[in-house]
Write an enzyme that holds these catalytic residues in place. Structure first.
Site, PDB file in Angstrom:
ATOM      1  N   GLN A   1      32.343 -11.217  -6.213  1.00  0.00           N
ATOM      2  CA  GLN A   1      32.961 -12.237  -7.049  1.00  0.00           C
ATOM      3  C   GLN A   1      31.878 -13.114  -7.665  1.00  0.00           C
ATOM      4  OE1 GLN A   1      35.482 -14.140  -4.034  1.00  0.00           O
ATOM      5  NE2 GLN A   1      37.196 -13.472  -5.285  1.00  0.00           N
TER       6      GLN A   1
ATOM      7  N   HIS B   1      38.706 -23.695  -7.140  1.00  0.00           N
ATOM      8  CA  HIS B   1      38.162 -22.342  -7.001  1.00  0.00           C
ATOM      9  C   HIS B   1      38.106 -21.777  -8.408  1.00  0.00           C
ATOM     10  CE1 HIS B   1      39.456 -21.745  -2.683  1.00  0.00           C
ATOM     11  NE2 HIS B   1      40.282 -22.696  -3.041  1.00  0.00           N
TER      12      HIS B   1
ATOM     13  N   ASP C   1      31.712 -16.260  -8.024  1.00  0.00           N
ATOM     14  CA  ASP C   1      32.615 -17.237  -7.429  1.00  0.00           C
ATOM     15  C   ASP C   1      32.009 -18.609  -7.471  1.00  0.00           C
ATOM     16  OD1 ASP C   1      34.871 -17.984  -6.157  1.00  0.00           O
ATOM     17  OD2 ASP C   1      34.336 -17.155  -4.201  1.00  0.00           O
TER      18      ASP C   1
ATOM     19  N   ARG D   1      37.871  -6.675   1.259  1.00  0.00           N
ATOM     20  CA  ARG D   1      39.309  -6.822   1.439  1.00  0.00           C
ATOM     21  C   ARG D   1      39.910  -5.474   1.741  1.00  0.00           C
ATOM     22  NH1 ARG D   1      40.630 -11.069  -3.474  1.00  0.00           N
ATOM     23  NH2 ARG D   1      39.129 -12.610  -2.754  1.00  0.00           N
TER      24      ARG D   1
ATOM     25  N   LYS E   1      47.509 -23.160 -10.722  1.00  0.00           N
ATOM     26  CA  LYS E   1      46.348 -22.430 -11.234  1.00  0.00           C
ATOM     27  C   LYS E   1      46.539 -21.992 -12.672  1.00  0.00           C
ATOM     28  CE  LYS E   1      48.065 -17.971  -9.709  1.00  0.00           C
ATOM     29  NZ  LYS E   1      47.784 -16.649  -9.174  1.00  0.00           N
TER      30      LYS E   1
ATOM     31  N   CYS F   1      34.935 -19.097  -0.168  1.00  0.00           N
ATOM     32  CA  CYS F   1      35.161 -20.542  -0.156  1.00  0.00           C
ATOM     33  C   CYS F   1      34.807 -21.229   1.168  1.00  0.00           C
ATOM     34  CB  CYS F   1      36.566 -20.915  -0.620  1.00  0.00           C
ATOM     35  SG  CYS F   1      37.832 -19.696  -0.329  1.00  0.00           S
TER      36      CYS F   1
ATOM     37  N   HIS G   1      32.803 -22.830  -6.535  1.00  0.00           N
ATOM     38  CA  HIS G   1      33.654 -23.873  -5.970  1.00  0.00           C
ATOM     39  C   HIS G   1      33.124 -25.204  -6.403  1.00  0.00           C
ATOM     40  CE1 HIS G   1      34.583 -20.352  -3.481  1.00  0.00           C
ATOM     41  NE2 HIS G   1      35.797 -20.816  -3.631  1.00  0.00           N
TER      42      HIS G   1
END
Length: 667
Positions: free
Chosen positions: A406, A536, A408, A388, A490, A359, A410
């Site tokens: 990911q 997200h 991912d 991670r 979320k 992000c 945004h």
RNA sequence: GCCCGGGUAGCUCAGGGGUAGAGCAACGCACUCGUAAUGCGUAGGUCAGGGGUUCAAAUCCCCUCUCGGGCUCCA
């Protein structure tokens, strides 16, 4: 007693009918009055919604349901009772053992013990414990309910510190601390109930239980594990034994068979068998390498996902894997997520970190120039690999790794666009998951926690927007009050796989924090600056994890479009290889992934190899096929091949199947 | 990270103080076959790594690494 007429009571049954019983009749008497078969199968009763022992006297006017072992509530009673037998067996083998809790859980039960002198169970101990449990069961000991005041209860369990803690906790708060404790003790009234099996063995318990240990016996101790008292790693680690129990030998055998089936589907096993990926120790735990076939599957997944994203107005971006500490100071990750991050690297006087999330980098792309409201919603998408630090004990195949790709995205939008954006976003997510063959969804809406950033009104609006997206998508959801992250409410989307297991996949999170931390803005139609809202969204969640889940869902029998090898051609003799090569190039020209196995092994052996690889199609070509330009089609999931299918027809069929993302069934 | 259990040929596993075994896979030769295992032969190992006990260790003890099952964790 013939000199007086027996008083009678009336009870209602779930179907609305009523039944007259003698005064003082118990649940068991009721079951018996209905039928001897039911009396034999009865485990417990539910009186006005409260689970109770079969021996509980009924009072007039109550509604009673009889629980048998073949329904879930009945099984829970069987499992909970079996856990008491386990506890008695352990205390007889290890005198002085302290007991924690022993609830029934999904598919079984466990019991936590603190063995004298810090002893630990080993696998061999389970055999001895099981043996002792069978003795207790054959003794047919009764489960006798006792009720005590708190003071009596504390005296009864004076040498059991964990039980004492449970009783004191309930006495002081009138609430069990969690669901599992609730099975041990009922908060109602100033009573502590316990169930006694023998003079020596009594256990704190809310009940109900089976009438006697003889009603048990179809059980198996599964494994031993360490578990922290009350799930708190700062507190003592106890020895936990897991087991399972059922109402019949058949039901137990079926359950064990399901476990074997799940093991056969294990993606780590399939990954090795199908030559898809592995975890080289030289690279490190949680860091997989994908072999050619695995990479092909993965790339096919990503290609489709990317195409769908482009179609829905997303723009692909690409960002690096490491960044200076400054970035993660601004984003706040170093403040609240430092433990989850890989350690820093020093270089030319600056400190770099592998990114734990994409992000901040996507935000920098947004901020590279001034943005206008005309550009919103701006949807950025990336297959971004993040790192991670997962503690070694939590790594698990592809479903829990340290290097995570990911899918991912945004999305930056104006506040008034948020609700529409979330609605179309959720619909999009579900469509893509359906294309991968996942169709059963359950969602969780997590709302504002006690500690939060932003304004209450903002939270309420965003939560409502999420809720309306769920309503529009028409999928079942539950509300997890206060479970949101501190920066956002979320939605988490869970799916059920082919054997009913639940996996959390996609997540949609509104973020009130990062736009502010990065001082993001756009110029509105009113020519003044506004703060955008940020969403997200991860769809697969992690490509690696999704890959593993798909493998398990399909048990390795991937639909044709995802299969790394879609067709294998088997010439019957080597003089059919020329025609086989022609078939191969025809299929290859049609974009089909195809291989040929030369005739240096018997046909049966080559068919077998192809079947073990779970290939969608095996094509056998022999004399007749050379003469007629046909192929013999052996589809996965059948042993009944189709002879003489025209080559063109097969190409048409498989192309359509690939297009529709379907495929033949299981091998 | 913590508790329990593993690590022997590419894979699945047997062996448990006295010079390392099987099946499958691989390789070679023969077989040329219509739908889930053709036959014969060959090669393959510092028994995870290190230290200790012993005349002698794959085997017993200690440490490390690693894998699995749980617990904790999953922003």
């Amino acid at each position: 007693m013939s000199d007086q007429v027996a008083a009678e009571i009336t009870v209602s049954l779930p179907d609305g009918s009523t039944r007259m019983l003698a005064d003082g009749a118990t649940g068991f008497d009721l079951a018996q009055s209905i039928g001897s078969r039911l009396a034999k199968d009865a485990i417990a009763v539910v009186i006005n919604g409260v689970e109770s022992d079969l021996s509980t006297p009924l009072s007039s006017g109550v509604t009673v349901r009889v629980l048998t072992g073949n329904i879930e509530e009945g099984r829970q009673v069987i499992r909970h009772s079996t856990s008491h037998v386990l506890a008695q067996a352990v205390t007889s083998l290890w005198p002085g053992t302290k007991f924690a809790i022993g609830p029934s859980i999904a598919d079984g039960f466990y019991y936590d013990f603190d063995l004298p002198d810090g002893a630990h169970f080993s696998d061999e101990d389970l055999v001895a414990i099981e043996q002792r449990m069978r003795e207790i069961i054959s003794e047919d000991q009764p489960f006798v309910r006792e009720e005590h005041t708190f003071t009596e209860g504390l005296a009864l369990f004076a040498d059991q510190p964990y039980k004492t803690e449970i009783i004191e906790g309930v006495r002081d708060t009138n609430l069990p601390a969690d669901e599992e404790l609730a099975l041990e003790i009922s908060p109602s009234g100033a009573q502590v109930s316990a169930y006694r099996n023998t003079e020596e063995f009594v256990d704190l318990c809310r009940g109900p239980h089976v009438p006697s240990t003889g009603r048990l016996g179809h059980f198996k101790l599964m494994r031993v594990a360490g578990a922290y008292w009350r799930g708190d790693e700062r507190r003592p680690q106890l020895q936990r034994i897991y087991g399972t129990a059922f109402e019949s030998a058949t039901a137990l055998a079926e359950h064990l068979h399901r476990l074997e089936e799940a093991e056969r589907r294990d993606h780590r096993r399939l990954g090795a068998e199908l030559d898809l990926f592995h975890f080289p120790p030289e690279i490190g735990g949680g860091l997989p390498v994908f072999h050619p076939k695995g990479a092909l599957i993965r790339q096919t997944m990503e290609d489709y996902s990317l195409a769908m994203h482009r179609e829905h107005g997303y723009q692909q971006v690409w960002t690096p894997h490491i960044a200076k500490s400054t970035l993660f100071e601004i984003s706040g990750h170093l403040g609240w997520y430092a433990e989850g991050m890989y350690p820093p690297m020093e270089m030319e006087g600056a400190t770099y970190y592998p990114k734990p999330m994409n992000c901040p980098m996507h935000i920098l792309i947004y901020k590279d120039r001034q943005r206008s409201y005309r550009e919103l919603p701006l949807r950025l998408f990336e297959f971004g690999t993040v790192y991670r630090f997962e503690r070694s004990g939590v790594l698990h195949g592809l479903t829990r790794v340290r290097g995570i790709t990911q899918d991912d995205s945004h999305i930056f939008c104006a506040p008034e666009q948020l609700a529409d954006e979330l609605r179309s976003l959720l619909a999009f997510v579900l469509d893509v998951l359906r294309a991968f063959g996942l169709t059963e969804f359950e969602a969780e809406l997590s709302t504002r926690p006690e500690k939060f950033v932003g304004e209450v009104e903002e939270w309420d609006a965003a939560t409502e927007a999420l809720r309306s997206a769920l309503e529009a998508a028409e999928i079942p959801y539950i509300v997890a009050e206060g479970e949101g992250a501190f920066y956002a409410p979320k939605i988490d989307v869970h799916v059920r796989d082919a054997i009913g297991r639940r996996w959390q996949l996609s997540t949609l999170q509104v973020d009130f924090q990062l736009p502010q931390r990065f001082d993001m803005s756009y110029v509105g139609a009113d020519n003044s600056r506004h703060r955008p809202q940020m969403i997200h969204r991860a769809l697969f969640g992690s490509v690696e994890r999704f890959f593993g889940i798909l493998l398990e869902h399909y048990a390795g029998n991937l639909p044709t479009w995802l299969s790394p090898v879609q067709v294998c051609i088997l010439p019957v003799r080597d003089d059919h290889e020329d025609y086989g090569a022609e078939v191969l190039s025809t299929l290859r020209a049609a974009g089909i992934r195809v291989e040929m196995a030369p005739a240096d092994e018997p046909l049966g052996a080559r068919v077998r190899h192809a079947k073990l690889e779970k290939l969608p199609y095996v094509l056998v070509v022999g004399d007749e096929d050379v003469a007629n330009r046909t192929v013999g089609v052996n589809s996965r999931g059948t042993n009944d091949p189709e002879r003489g299918v025209a080559l063109d027809e097969f190409v048409g069929r498989i192309s359509q199947e690939i297009d529709q993302k379907s495929g033949p069934g299981l091998s």
